[in-house]
Design a protein around this motif. Structure first.
Motif, PDB file in Angstrom:
ATOM      1  N   LYS A 314      31.251 -30.264 -25.175  1.00  0.00           N
ATOM      2  CA  LYS A 314      32.346 -29.364 -25.528  1.00  0.00           C
ATOM      3  C   LYS A 314      33.528 -29.520 -24.581  1.00  0.00           C
ATOM      4  O   LYS A 314      34.682 -29.283 -24.960  1.00  0.00           O
ATOM      5  N   LEU A 320      31.108 -30.972 -29.885  1.00  0.00           N
ATOM      6  CA  LEU A 320      30.470 -29.700 -30.245  1.00  0.00           C
ATOM      7  C   LEU A 320      29.232 -29.410 -29.397  1.00  0.00           C
ATOM      8  O   LEU A 320      28.600 -28.373 -29.568  1.00  0.00           O
ATOM      9  N   SER A 378      33.661 -27.367 -35.944  1.00  0.00           N
ATOM     10  CA  SER A 378      32.457 -26.546 -35.791  1.00  0.00           C
ATOM     11  C   SER A 378      31.269 -27.277 -36.395  1.00  0.00           C
ATOM     12  O   SER A 378      31.440 -28.115 -37.299  1.00  0.00           O
TER      13      SER A 378
END
Length: 532
Positions: A314, A320, A378
């Motif tokens: 991240k 992610l 996401s």
């Protein structure tokens, strides 16, 4: 004109008491045949992603360097490419079920070699044997074409064709769970057991196809094609490691071109070619194979990019931060999506023709790749990207065997499907090389490492969109055709039981068959496929 229960240019193979020459039961369920063949296809396709969770630790596990360890992946690619057309032709000549079983046993042997090994050479040998099992999928599609009732054929071929993507998508989470919780050899023991069980079910449930090609096996053609494909795929898959301008890469590419050109000349002059290039250069077949190559490229781009987005930290700003197992679970619905889409694809092909399904699939893929530019922030968004692209792949893959089968003689069905699968493999290999170069050159620094940048990931998605659009444009040029016409079964009027015009009832009554306007679904009167 009334013909016997096999197509023109083919001959039935009869054995004692069965009519199939295999000892398989003469009364079988169409549903059982479809279920068993589709399950085998899913397990075989697992071989492509079986070692993905092990890639980072392969050098340590095999006591070698990263470059040599990658041969455990490359070996399967090379032998799989060679196996598809070779086993397809052998299936046309000597029995598709027989060759499917042989491929299955070789796959089991490869799994056992890997399960018992801890060093590079036997692992590469085992993985090479596993690659030969990939011929099972085109062989299974051809068996379906020869045996199933016409109303079951299109959905069945759609499911079998999509099994390649289903197994590939489900393999990642399954392999990740096993690799994280058990000894890595369990992956191969489990694969060997599952394959052996399914091969046993094929032996019990699936009859041999009565359709046979004529001529002999083209050994010089097989050797030349194998040499040319190995050289081509080695250059494509290893070019980024060796250097695209290196003497080794350029030499392999030049050698591949020379050998494949010589092979093409040989195939057009020999009496019994491995691949009938005259048939393969017909516009519907040629364009379908070209579309398959570009489609394979487009499909694999998603498989390369989405997991990287999931697993990048991240802290990069665009990763992610998901674990390997979490990534596999987020990506698993993409494989299930292909399974969900396949019945719809079958109905679309029946109603509108395979060209419409192919165009719809490539259009959905193009939209999915473009939408990816706004959904990659996401895990749920990436899952939506993967599912939408996989839905398009499912539609397009379902159309491929139908387009091929509608354009080639039944006696060449397995070889033609094998060639189509080969073209798809060339597309995926090229995609791996191109996307790999893009992601390796468009990077950002993260600590001491270089990782793919947001720009690189977006460029990868745009390349995927371009490939899907190219597949759409090629598909536009394919002549519109309906699904393969069903075989009209003409009952033997000497038999008072023969009163129905339904294909299955007439076959049970001892009827004989007449192809209706194209490659049909022909079977001998002694073989009954129950439609349930």
């Amino acid at each position: 004109m009334v013909a016997s229960g096999v197509p023109n240019g083919a001959s039935p193979s009869h054995g004692p008491g069965t009519g199939t020459g295999t000892g398989a039961p003469s009364h079988v369920s169409a549903s059982a045949v479809v279920a068993v063949l589709a399950a085998v296809g899913v397990v075989v396709s697992l071989m492509q992603t079986l070692m993905v969770p092990l890639i980072p630790v392969l050098p340590k596990l095999l006591h070698t360097n990263a470059g040599d360890a990658s041969w455990a992946i490359t070996a399967t690619l090379l032998t799989g490419a060679v196996a598809n057309p070779v086993f397809g032709r052998l299936g046309d000549l000597f029995g598709k079920r027989r060759m499917l079983l042989l491929s299955g046993y070789i796959l089991v042997a490869g799994c056992l070699v890997c399960a018992l090994s801890d060093s590079l050479v036997p692992i590469v040998a085992g993985r090479a044997l596993q690659g030969l099992g990939l011929a099972i999928i085109p062989l299974g599609i051809s068996i379906m074409r020869d045996l199933l009732p016409s109303k079951r054929l299109i959905p069945a071929m759609a499911l079998m064709s999509s099994s390649l993507g289903i197994g590939g998508a489900l393999g990642l989470p399954i392999a990740a769970i096993v690799a994280q919780n058990f000894d890595w050899h369990v992956l191969f023991w489990g694969s060997a057991i599952a394959t052996l069980i399914l091969v046993g079910l094929v032996t019990i449930v699936v009859p041999e196809s009565p359709v046979r090609g004529s001529g002999s096996f083209d050994l010089p053609g097989a050797v030349a094609l194998s040499a040319g494909l190995v050289a081509l795929l080695l250059a494509v898959s290893k070019g980024s490691t060796w250097g695209w301008g290196s003497g080794t890469t350029l030499g392999l590419l030049g050698g591949a071109v020379a050998v494949l050109l010589a092979w093409g000349r040989w195939e057009t002059h020999t009496k019994a070619p491995l691949v009938d290039l005259r048939t393969s250069t017909r516009r519907p077949v040629l364009l379908t194979n070209l579309s398959s190559t570009v489609l394979g490229f487009a499909m694999y781009a998603m498989s390369l990019i989405c997991p990287q987005i999931m697993q990048l930290p991240k802290a990069t700003g665009h990763g992610l931060g998901q674990s390997l197992l979490a990534t596999g679970l987020w990506m698993a619905p993409a494989g299930l999506m292909m399974m969900v889409v396949s019945p719809f694809a079958g109905r679309l092909i029946t109603a509108r023709g395979p060209k419409t399904a192919l165009l719809s699939g490539t259009a959905v893929m193009t939209v999915g790749y473009v939408a990816a530019l706004g959904l990659m922030g996401s895990p749920a968004g990436v899952m939506v990207i993967a599912c939408s692209i996989s839905a398009g792949v499912g539609l397009a893959y379902a159309a491929m065997p139908t387009l091929i089968m509608a354009s080639v003689p039944a006696s060449e069905g397995a070889a033609a499907n094998g060639l189509n699968t080969l073209m798809r493999s060339i597309g995926t290999s090229t995609s791996s090389a191109v996307i790999g170069v893009v992601l390796a050159n468009l990077t950002v620094s993260f600590g001491a490492a270089q990782v793919p940048s947001l720009t690189g990931l977006r460029v990868g998605f745009l390349i995927g969109a371009g490939a899907a659009l190219a597949a759409f444009l090629v598909a536009l040029a394919i002549p519109a055709r309906k699904a393969p016409a069903p075989t009209v079964v003409v009952p033997d009027q000497r038999d008072p039981r023969a009163r129905s015009t339904d294909a299955i009832e007439a076959a049970e009554a001892g009827g004989v068959t007449v192809p209706a306007g194209g490659p049909g679904i022909d079977r001998p009167a002694t073989l009954t496929i129950h439609d349930h």
